[in-house]
Design a protein around this motif. Structure first.
Motif, PDB file in Angstrom:
ATOM      1  N   CYS A   1       0.811  -1.217   0.000  1.00 52.68           N
ATOM      2  CA  CYS A   1       0.000   0.000   0.000  1.00 52.68           C
ATOM      3  C   CYS A   1       0.842   1.265   0.000  1.00 52.68           C
ATOM      4  CB  CYS A   1      -0.947  -0.001   1.201  1.00 52.68           C
ATOM      5  SG  CYS A   1      -0.120   0.012   2.798  1.00 52.68           S
ATOM      6  N   SER A   2       2.095   1.173   0.430  1.00 53.82           N
ATOM      7  CA  SER A   2       2.942   2.363   0.499  1.00 53.82           C
ATOM      8  C   SER A   2       4.407   1.967   0.358  1.00 53.82           C
ATOM      9  CB  SER A   2       2.745   3.076   1.840  1.00 53.82           C
ATOM     10  OG  SER A   2       3.211   2.264   2.897  1.00 53.82           O
ATOM     11  N   THR A   3       5.235   2.961   0.171  1.00 52.50           N
ATOM     12  CA  THR A   3       6.676   2.746   0.101  1.00 52.50           C
ATOM     13  C   THR A   3       7.183   2.231   1.435  1.00 52.50           C
ATOM     14  OG1 THR A   3       6.823   4.561  -1.480  1.00 52.50           O
ATOM     15  CG2 THR A   3       8.870   3.853  -0.464  1.00 52.50           C
ATOM     16  N   SER A   4       6.618   2.737   2.509  1.00 57.85           N
ATOM     17  CA  SER A   4       7.020   2.305   3.851  1.00 57.85           C
ATOM     18  C   SER A   4       6.772   0.816   4.052  1.00 57.85           C
ATOM     19  CB  SER A   4       6.263   3.127   4.895  1.00 57.85           C
ATOM     20  OG  SER A   4       6.542   2.663   6.183  1.00 57.85           O
ATOM     21  N   CYS A   5       5.613   0.338   3.657  1.00 54.36           N
ATOM     22  CA  CYS A   5       5.310  -1.095   3.780  1.00 54.36           C
ATOM     23  C   CYS A   5       6.238  -1.928   2.905  1.00 54.36           C
ATOM     24  CB  CYS A   5       3.851  -1.365   3.421  1.00 54.36           C
ATOM     25  SG  CYS A   5       2.725  -1.120   4.805  1.00 54.36           S
ATOM     26  N   ARG A   6       6.524  -1.460   1.700  1.00 57.38           N
ATOM     27  CA  ARG A   6       7.435  -2.179   0.815  1.00 57.38           C
ATOM     28  C   ARG A   6       8.823  -2.274   1.436  1.00 57.38           C
ATOM     29  NH1 ARG A   6       7.640   0.867  -3.869  1.00 57.38           N
ATOM     30  NH2 ARG A   6       9.559   1.805  -3.151  1.00 57.38           N
ATOM     31  N   ASN A   7       9.298  -1.157   2.016  1.00 53.15           N
ATOM     32  CA  ASN A   7      10.615  -1.160   2.646  1.00 53.15           C
ATOM     33  C   ASN A   7      10.651  -2.089   3.858  1.00 53.15           C
ATOM     34  OD1 ASN A   7      11.637   0.633   0.781  1.00 53.15           O
ATOM     35  ND2 ASN A   7      11.255   2.434   2.056  1.00 53.15           N
ATOM     36  N   CYS A   8       9.612  -2.051   4.678  1.00 56.47           N
ATOM     37  CA  CYS A   8       9.543  -2.932   5.855  1.00 56.47           C
ATOM     38  C   CYS A   8       9.544  -4.394   5.436  1.00 56.47           C
ATOM     39  CB  CYS A   8       8.303  -2.614   6.683  1.00 56.47           C
ATOM     40  SG  CYS A   8       8.391  -1.057   7.563  1.00 56.47           S
ATOM     41  N   ALA A   9       8.806  -4.732   4.401  1.00 57.96           N
ATOM     42  CA  ALA A   9       8.761  -6.102   3.912  1.00 57.96           C
ATOM     43  C   ALA A   9      10.128  -6.530   3.379  1.00 57.96           C
ATOM     44  CB  ALA A   9       7.692  -6.246   2.829  1.00 57.96           C
ATOM     45  N   ASN A  10      10.810  -5.633   2.678  1.00 56.62           N
ATOM     46  CA  ASN A  10      12.141  -5.949   2.160  1.00 56.62           C
ATOM     47  C   ASN A  10      13.133  -6.185   3.294  1.00 56.62           C
ATOM     48  OD1 ASN A  10      11.362  -5.850  -0.513  1.00 56.62           O
ATOM     49  ND2 ASN A  10      11.935  -3.699  -0.768  1.00 56.62           N
ATOM     50  N   VAL A  11      13.077  -5.362   4.331  1.00 60.30           N
ATOM     51  CA  VAL A  11      13.962  -5.530   5.490  1.00 60.30           C
ATOM     52  C   VAL A  11      13.664  -6.862   6.174  1.00 60.30           C
ATOM     53  CG1 VAL A  11      14.458  -4.648   7.799  1.00 60.30           C
ATOM     54  CG2 VAL A  11      14.382  -3.080   5.880  1.00 60.30           C
ATOM     55  N   GLN A  12      12.400  -7.171   6.340  1.00 61.60           N
ATOM     56  CA  GLN A  12      12.004  -8.430   6.976  1.00 61.60           C
ATOM     57  C   GLN A  12      12.511  -9.628   6.180  1.00 61.60           C
ATOM     58  OE1 GLN A  12       7.776  -8.800   7.402  1.00 61.60           O
ATOM     59  NE2 GLN A  12       7.949 -10.270   9.065  1.00 61.60           N
ATOM     60  N   ARG A  13      12.335  -9.594   4.866  1.00 62.51           N
ATOM     61  CA  ARG A  13      12.827 -10.686   4.010  1.00 62.51           C
ATOM     62  C   ARG A  13      14.345 -10.808   4.086  1.00 62.51           C
ATOM     63  NH1 ARG A  13       9.238  -9.028   0.093  1.00 62.51           N
ATOM     64  NH2 ARG A  13      10.888  -8.051  -1.105  1.00 62.51           N
ATOM     65  N   SER A  14      15.035  -9.667   4.103  1.00 64.69           N
ATOM     66  CA  SER A  14      16.489  -9.676   4.187  1.00 64.69           C
ATOM     67  C   SER A  14      16.959 -10.298   5.503  1.00 64.69           C
ATOM     68  CB  SER A  14      17.013  -8.244   4.059  1.00 64.69           C
ATOM     69  OG  SER A  14      18.403  -8.205   4.237  1.00 64.69           O
ATOM     70  N   ARG A  15      16.290  -9.945   6.596  1.00 64.69           N
ATOM     71  CA  ARG A  15      16.653 -10.505   7.900  1.00 64.69           C
ATOM     72  C   ARG A  15      16.372 -11.998   7.960  1.00 64.69           C
ATOM     73  NH1 ARG A  15      14.430  -5.525  11.659  1.00 64.69           N
ATOM     74  NH2 ARG A  15      16.146  -4.120  11.138  1.00 64.69           N
ATOM     75  N   GLU A  16      15.280 -12.440   7.339  1.00 62.91           N
ATOM     76  CA  GLU A  16      14.966 -13.867   7.303  1.00 62.91           C
ATOM     77  C   GLU A  16      16.003 -14.638   6.502  1.00 62.91           C
ATOM     78  OE1 GLU A  16      10.987 -13.963   5.763  1.00 62.91           O
ATOM     79  OE2 GLU A  16      10.101 -13.339   7.675  1.00 62.91           O
ATOM     80  N   ARG A  17      16.434 -14.072   5.362  1.00 62.90           N
ATOM     81  CA  ARG A  17      17.472 -14.722   4.553  1.00 62.90           C
ATOM     82  C   ARG A  17      18.783 -14.807   5.323  1.00 62.90           C
ATOM     83  NH1 ARG A  17      15.312 -11.712  -0.114  1.00 62.90           N
ATOM     84  NH2 ARG A  17      16.818 -10.098   0.432  1.00 62.90           N
ATOM     85  N   LYS A  18      19.121 -13.733   6.038  1.00 66.39           N
ATOM     86  CA  LYS A  18      20.358 -13.701   6.816  1.00 66.39           C
ATOM     87  C   LYS A  18      20.308 -14.730   7.941  1.00 66.39           C
ATOM     88  CE  LYS A  18      23.376 -10.609   9.377  1.00 66.39           C
ATOM     89  NZ  LYS A  18      23.549  -9.251   9.918  1.00 66.39           N
ATOM     90  N   ALA A  19      19.176 -14.834   8.625  1.00 70.35           N
ATOM     91  CA  ALA A  19      19.039 -15.810   9.712  1.00 70.35           C
ATOM     92  C   ALA A  19      19.121 -17.232   9.168  1.00 70.35           C
ATOM     93  CB  ALA A  19      17.716 -15.594  10.439  1.00 70.35           C
ATOM     94  N   LYS A  20      18.518 -17.469   8.016  1.00 66.28           N
ATOM     95  CA  LYS A  20      18.552 -18.795   7.400  1.00 66.28           C
ATOM     96  C   LYS A  20      19.973 -19.149   6.986  1.00 66.28           C
ATOM     97  CE  LYS A  20      16.371 -21.534   3.794  1.00 66.28           C
ATOM     98  NZ  LYS A  20      15.434 -21.543   2.673  1.00 66.28           N
TER      99      LYS A  20
END
Length: 91
Positions: A68-87
Motif C-alpha cells: 500500500c505504500s513505500t514504507s510497507c514495501r521497505n519494511c517487507a524488504n527488510v524483513q525478508r532480508s533478515r529472514e534470509r540472513k538468519a537462514k
C-alpha cells in the motif's frame, strides 16, 4: 455495504470553463466516503488489493502492486532480508 447506501442529498454542478468539471455536493462525510468507495470498486482501471505487509486494503492502478505504500514495501524488504540472513547463519 451493498444495499446500505441511502444518501439523502447528493447534488452536483457542472462547471464549464476551459475544461468541463463536475463539482459534487454531499450531505455528510459518510456519504462522501461511500460514494468514493463505490466509484473505486466499480472502476475498471483501479484495482482494490490487500497489502502483503500490513494487510490493509488499498487502491492501485498497477495490477502488480503488492504494497500500500513505500514504507510497507521497505519494511517487507527488510524483513525478508533478515529472514534470509538468519537462514544463512543456520546453515
Amino acid at each position: 455495504m451493498a444495499g446500505s447506501f441511502h444518501a439523502e442529498k447528493i447534488g452536483f454542478t457542472i462547471n464549464q470553463l476551459d475544461k468541463t468539471m463536475i463539482a459534487w455536493q454531499f450531505d455528510s462525510l459518510k456519504t462522501t466516503i461511500e460514494t468514493i468507495y463505490a466509484f473505486a470498486v466499480t472502476d475498471e482501471t483501479a484495482l482494490v488489493s490487500r497489502c502483503q505487509h500490513c494487510n490493509n486494503v488499498f487502491i492501485s492502478n498497477n495490477p502488480r502492486a503488492k504494497y500500500c505504500s513505500t514504507s510497507c514495501r521497505n519494511c517487507a524488504n527488510v524483513q525478508r532480508s533478515r529472514e534470509r540472513k538468519a537462514k544463512k547463519e543456520e546453515e
